[in-house]
Motif scaffolding. Structure first.
Motif: not given
Length: 425
Positions: A252-272, A274-278
């Motif tokens: 909610i904060y990222m889409t309201s205050n940090m300029g993240l578009q709703p369609a970009q939300v999956p990128l946050v979880y994908l990147a995070g 992938l990193a935590t997998f290792f």
């Protein structure tokens, strides 16, 4: 000082020398699969927050209550489970709970209103709460303490996989088929993994031989009279509340205050993810090599920095946002690997199921209270931007500092060699 392996006062042959070989790798990957669906079921609610507030016409605080209802019911089930979890063979109990969890998750996907969704989430939490603690209990039963950091790293990698694949896939389904679709998919995947578990999970009943025949309230009394168990409960409450003051409202904060578009939300979880997998497995190896307390303190200290940055950033480029959120996922989730390896060693095997059920209740209650507190701290300005989220970050940091102090008070089971010594130093 050194770490010592926890054990029972009179170790059961079923736990120390199983009559049939246990395929530890198959066990861990099956438990990781169970954790994967459990975590996705919980996590998918948070990135769907903007959709729920819009579709059901609810406030951010009401959404926080929706998240908290799951964790509070999981906490209640943990309390109830502590009266019977050590009275049943582990595999059978886990699979029955898992099937019930799958059906409750299916009900979430079929709920047409906010009230019915709330009821379905409560049901899913009731079954998932005991189920989640049983997963950790089985790791503690089978894997020796000196290798338990690596084992927890494998099981906790389910968090990474859920953010790499589970949450982005769920958001993709929600975008194309509606918010209901992810819950239906999670229920179907759970039933498939349960069928696999029938073949891969070993029968674990050594704790039954140790428990004997006595009142179901006796294990609870035995757990509660041990001061070290209370230290473990407090430590668990601190690390979970530090996380969930911030996490439920991050999207909610990222889409309201940090300029993240709703369609970009999956990128946050994908990147995070992938990193935590290792990183989850790396932290597991470091826990066994450096010591679990030292590793926890290092990871928790870095996590505090990511908490503050994530809750204070404004409108930033996508690359900067992804850098911050990825580090946030890596270190906030990374604390759980050494942390839970220590917590599982706090109780002897005969009481581990009861202890972990009570600890699961503490964990769920802490998550629920933290989500409610976070919801009360934030608000909206006239432009619809989130306010007060910086306070969530400061509360999370204060709780993290306390957890760094509290971890030093944990000890391995008093029945272990070197009884009474701290877990590490």
């Amino acid at each position: 000082m050194s770490e010592a392996e926890g054990g029972a006062r009179h170790p059961s042959p079923a736990l120390t020398a199983p009559p049939t070989p246990i395929n530890e790798r198959a066990l861990l990957f099956t438990l990781a699969g169970i954790q994967f669906t459990y975590i996705v079921d919980f996590m998918v609610m948070m990135p769907l927050g903007p959709q729920f507030t819009r579709l059901f016409g609810i406030t951010d605080a009401q959404f926080g209550l929706l998240v908290s209802s799951y964790t509070f019911s999981a906490g209640i089930s943990g309390l109830l489970g502590s009266t019977f979890v050590d009275r049943f063979e582990r595999k059978r109990l886990l699979l029955w709970l898992y099937v019930a969890f799958a059906l409750a998750t299916l009900a979430c996907g079929l709920a047409p209103t906010y009230a019915l969704l709330m009821m379905a989430r409560i049901a899913a939490g009731l079954f998932g709460g005991v189920m989640g603690t049983l997963v950790q209990t089985m790791v503690g039963d089978v894997v020796p303490f000196e290798r338990r950091g690596r084992a927890m790293g494998i099981v906790m990698a389910a968090f990474s996989l859920s953010t790499i694949a589970g949450v982005p896939a769920s958001l993709w389904l929600a975008d194309r088929l509606g918010w209901n679709a992810p819950f239906v998919a999670i229920a179907a995947a759970s039933l498939v993994i349960a069928a696999v578990g029938v073949r891969t999970l070993p029968r674990l009943a050594g704790h039954l031989q140790e428990a004997g025949t006595f009142s179901p309230w006796r294990p609870i009394a035995d757990v509660l009279r041990d001061r070290n168990h209370w230290h473990a409960f407090g430590f668990t409450a601190l690390i979970m509340s530090a996380s969930f003051t911030v996490i439920p409202f991050l999207t909610i904060y990222m889409t309201s205050n940090m300029g993240l578009q709703p369609a970009q939300v999956p990128l946050v979880y994908l990147a995070g993810g992938l990193a935590t997998f290792f990183s989850a497995r790396l932290f597991g190896v470091l826990s066994d090599r450096w010591g679990k307390v030292q590793t926890f303190r290092f990871v928790a200290a870095v996590a505090m920095v990511t908490m503050l940055v994530a809750t204070h950033m404004g409108d930033v480029p996508l690359w900067a946002l992804l850098s911050v959120t990825t580090l946030f996922f890596v270190f906030v989730s990374g604390r759980m690997v050494p942390g839970m390896a220590l917590v599982t060693a706090a109780a002897a095997p005969a009481l581990r199921g009861t202890f972990m059920s009570l600890n699961g209740s503490v964990q769920s209650a802490a998550m629920g209270v933290a989500s409610l507190v976070g919801g009360l701290l934030i608000g909206r300005d006239s432009l619809g931007r989130v306010t007060g989220y910086d306070w969530c970050g400061w509360v999370a940091v204060a709780l993290s500092v306390l957890s760094i102090w509290a971890v030093g008070r944990l000890k391995v089971s008093s029945a272990a060699p070197g009884a009474g010594r701290p877990a590490a130093a």
